[in-house]
Design an enzyme around this catalytic site. Structure first.
Site, PDB file in Angstrom:
ATOM      1  N   ASP A  13       0.813  -1.221   0.000  1.00  0.00           N
ATOM      2  CA  ASP A  13       0.000   0.000   0.000  1.00  0.00           C
ATOM      3  C   ASP A  13       0.846   1.270   0.000  1.00  0.00           C
ATOM      4  OD1 ASP A  13      -2.239  -1.723   0.243  1.00  0.00           O
ATOM      5  OD2 ASP A  13      -1.873  -1.840   2.389  1.00  0.00           O
ATOM      6  N   LYS A  16       2.120   2.338  -5.223  1.00  0.00           N
ATOM      7  CA  LYS A  16       2.818   1.893  -6.439  1.00  0.00           C
ATOM      8  C   LYS A  16       2.023   2.186  -7.707  1.00  0.00           C
ATOM      9  CE  LYS A  16       2.948  -2.216  -4.586  1.00  0.00           C
ATOM     10  NZ  LYS A  16       2.612  -1.982  -3.185  1.00  0.00           N
ATOM     11  N   GLY A  40      -4.204  -4.077  -4.500  1.00  0.00           N
ATOM     12  CA  GLY A  40      -5.218  -3.057  -4.779  1.00  0.00           C
ATOM     13  C   GLY A  40      -4.488  -1.789  -5.170  1.00  0.00           C
ATOM     14  N   HIS A  41      -4.310  -1.572  -6.458  1.00  0.00           N
ATOM     15  CA  HIS A  41      -3.536  -0.421  -6.921  1.00  0.00           C
ATOM     16  C   HIS A  41      -4.479   0.675  -7.386  1.00  0.00           C
ATOM     17  CE1 HIS A  41       0.190  -3.190  -7.647  1.00  0.00           C
ATOM     18  NE2 HIS A  41      -0.121  -3.035  -6.393  1.00  0.00           N
ATOM     19  N   GLN A 223       2.194  -5.807  -3.390  1.00  0.00           N
ATOM     20  CA  GLN A 223       2.552  -5.938  -1.965  1.00  0.00           C
ATOM     21  C   GLN A 223       3.866  -5.182  -1.692  1.00  0.00           C
ATOM     22  OE1 GLN A 223       1.621  -9.263  -3.588  1.00  0.00           O
ATOM     23  NE2 GLN A 223      -0.358  -8.315  -3.257  1.00  0.00           N
TER      24      GLN A 223
HETATM   25  P1  IMP Z   1      -2.292 -12.880   1.306  1.00  0.00           P
HETATM   26  O1  IMP Z   1      -1.356 -12.272   0.310  1.00  0.00           O
HETATM   27  O2  IMP Z   1      -3.741 -12.611   0.996  1.00  0.00           O
HETATM   28  O3  IMP Z   1      -2.006 -14.320   1.556  1.00  0.00           O
HETATM   29  O4  IMP Z   1      -2.059 -12.150   2.719  1.00  0.00           O
HETATM   30  C1  IMP Z   1      -0.852 -12.286   3.466  1.00  0.00           C
HETATM   31  C2  IMP Z   1      -0.513 -10.965   4.169  1.00  0.00           C
HETATM   32  O5  IMP Z   1      -0.171  -9.999   3.202  1.00  0.00           O
HETATM   33  C3  IMP Z   1      -1.659 -10.364   4.979  1.00  0.00           C
HETATM   34  O6  IMP Z   1      -1.120  -9.708   6.121  1.00  0.00           O
HETATM   35  C4  IMP Z   1      -2.258  -9.340   4.043  1.00  0.00           C
HETATM   36  O7  IMP Z   1      -2.919  -8.294   4.726  1.00  0.00           O
HETATM   37  C5  IMP Z   1      -1.000  -8.842   3.348  1.00  0.00           C
HETATM   38  N1  IMP Z   1      -1.250  -8.306   1.993  1.00  0.00           N
HETATM   39  C6  IMP Z   1      -1.463  -9.022   0.869  1.00  0.00           C
HETATM   40  N2  IMP Z   1      -1.625  -8.205  -0.176  1.00  0.00           N
HETATM   41  C7  IMP Z   1      -1.497  -6.960   0.292  1.00  0.00           C
HETATM   42  C8  IMP Z   1      -1.528  -5.669  -0.330  1.00  0.00           C
HETATM   43  O8  IMP Z   1      -1.689  -5.522  -1.548  1.00  0.00           O
HETATM   44  N3  IMP Z   1      -1.344  -4.603   0.503  1.00  0.00           N
HETATM   45  C9  IMP Z   1      -1.119  -4.754   1.832  1.00  0.00           C
HETATM   46  N4  IMP Z   1      -1.069  -5.922   2.450  1.00  0.00           N
HETATM   47  C10 IMP Z   1      -1.253  -7.026   1.682  1.00  0.00           C
END
Ligand code: IMP
Length: 443
Positions: A13, A16, A40-41, A223
């Site tokens: 977040d 990007k 979520g971009h 991420q």
């Molecule tokens: P997963 O990628 O859904 O398996 O989540 C694993 C961890 O990564 C969790 O703590 C999510 O909140 C975090 N996470 C995954 N994608 C994002 C993102 O795009 N932004 C922020 N945190 C993320």
């Protein structure tokens, strides 16, 4: 030949999408190389706001070709919704979107499994986005996954489902959840496979030709470095290599193709989901940042925890991923704070620590060591040159650059495209007095 990578240096977040949108204007191709619909971009153009989960952020620029690389785990239903959503707003992607035939597919039950595994973890839940990311990558690495090439062949996915359904249903049963109905999955696959067929291609060949032909390629990370499966706060991470180290594996371009790496970091920091967060501020400053920064997940809507810039994490991200430049985002959100803190080291069991600990439990126990900076009250939205910023903001940005030992070459001061300060070559030494912050791995 030019390949640039943009990646997040924090816990996701960072903004990007906004930088990719800017750089996409000079790129022929934008490629996503990892992650999935957990991203979520957000891109804001004039009055229009676009939130993209799977589509590369280059789709908003009319002339770029957008590629979903082999390293992505692709939820075909979410992708169709995104394609239709953009078409409804006048953005057509036919001929401008390609999906790797080697990208793995997130099936409906991967999402169910994501929820089941979180239930089974109980108080140790990771706080995933429930998008099926971990289970889909899990199937990929145990060599039982379905790829986009398989999605186009009904006999192939029927075989894969038959082979795997027993193992999946055993886990669902343990979590007290209903079993997967293979027949309905097959029906859904048939429809979605046909719909996405025109986009599926050998994107590795397309990218190699583009690279050899000297076209400009932008690799878009999702991420952030703190969520990297190897270098992040394991197990509180996502399931992929989030930085430029993942570009070659996730696209098929050779490692030597990467010419420039731009790290993205917010001027503060946020985290969503479970895991260590030493610089979190649970007081009024944290609330200020959450409100000014509208810190809610673009994918899940969950409120993000907020805190101070963590130079341990950012420096590790810069050094391991070979950052050439940093874009410092959301500086405007710090306006109105009396004091701004900058974490330059941690203390753990009485010792000064300057690199992230391997064990998440230790990272959680780290106490940040802060430098304190004077805040400012001015609205920064109109600043277009570094010198337009109030002196206190200049001093803080310079300190962040010093402690990261990486030039800050872009500063964002608002969500809109034009609210942006380019800083060619980084903040010069003589602009303002040295902040006196020592950088360095073992500072
Ligand atoms: P997963 O990628 O859904 O398996 O989540 C694993 C961890 O990564 C969790 O703590 C999510 O909140 C975090 N996470 C995954 N994608 C994002 C993102 O795009 N932004 C922020 N945190 C993320």
């Amino acid at each position: 030949m030019s390949v640039t990578c943009v990646f997040g240096m924090q816990w996701g977040d960072e903004g990007k999408g906004r930088i990719v949108d800017l750089l996409a204007a000079q790129s022929d191709f934008v490629v996503r190389y990892q992650g999935g619909a957990n991203a979520g971009h957000t891109v804001i153009v004039g009055e229009e706001k676009y939130v993209l989960h799977l589509l590369p952020s280059g789709v908003i620029q009319p002339t770029t070709t957008n590629i979903i690389g082999n390293g992505v785990v692709l939820d075909p239903w979410t992708l169709m919704e995104e394609i239709d959503g953009l078409a409804g707003r006048g953005i057509e992607l036919d001929g401008r979107l390609l999906i790797s035939d080697r990208a793995h597919v997130v099936l409906p039950h991967h999402k169910t499994m994501d929820a089941a595994l979180e239930t089974l973890r109980g108080t140790d839940a990771l706080g995933t986005t429930s998008r099926g990311i971990g289970p889909a990558y899990g199937d990929k690495f145990r060599r039982a996954g379905m790829r986009c090439a398989d999605m186009l062949k009904p006999e192939r996915y029927q075989e894969l489902l038959k082979a795997n359904i027993g193992a999946w249903n055993a886990i669902l049963d343990k979590a007290g959840m209903p079993p997967i109905d293979a027949v309905s999955v097959v029906d859904e696959m048939r429809a979605v496979g046909e719909r996405l067929r025109p986009y599926v291609a050998d994107t590795t060949s397309v990218l190699l030709d583009a690279w050899k032909g000297g076209r400009a390629i932008l690799a878009e990370g999702a991420q952030g470095f703190g969520l990297d499966v190897d270098h992040g706060s394991y197990p509180f991470v996502t399931s992929s290599t989030t930085g430029p180290a993942g570009v070659a594996a996730g696209t098929g371009l050779p490692p030597k193709a990467l010419q420039r790496v731009v790290g993205i970091a917010k001027a503060y920091i946020t985290r969503v989901g479970a895991g260590p967060f030493p610089t979190q501020d649970t007081g009024p400053a944290g609330t200020h940042l959450a409100e000014k920064g509208h810190e809610f997940g673009a994918t899940t809507g969950r409120p993000r925890d907020c805190g101070w810039f963590d130079a341990i994490l950012a420096r590790r991200a810069s050094f391991t991923q070979g950052c050439d430049a940093v874009a410092l985002m959301k500086l405007d959100c710090l306006s109105g704070l009396d004091e701004i803190k900058l974490c330059t080291a941690y203390e753990l069991d009485g010792k000064r620590v300057t690199a992230p600990p391997a064990y998440a439990g230790d990272w959680e126990r780290c106490v940040p060591i802060y430098e304190s900076y004077a805040g400012w009250s001015e609205d920064l939205g109109g600043a277009r040159h570094f010198e337009d910023l109030p002196e206190a903001a200049q001093i803080y940005v310079r300190a962040v650059q010093d402690v990261m030992q990486t030039p800050i070459e872009m500063i964002s001061v608002g969500a809109e495209r034009e609210r942006f300060i380019p800083v060619d070559g980084g903040i010069p030494d003589d602009v303002i007095p040295d902040s006196g912050v020592a950088g360095g791995v073992s500072a």
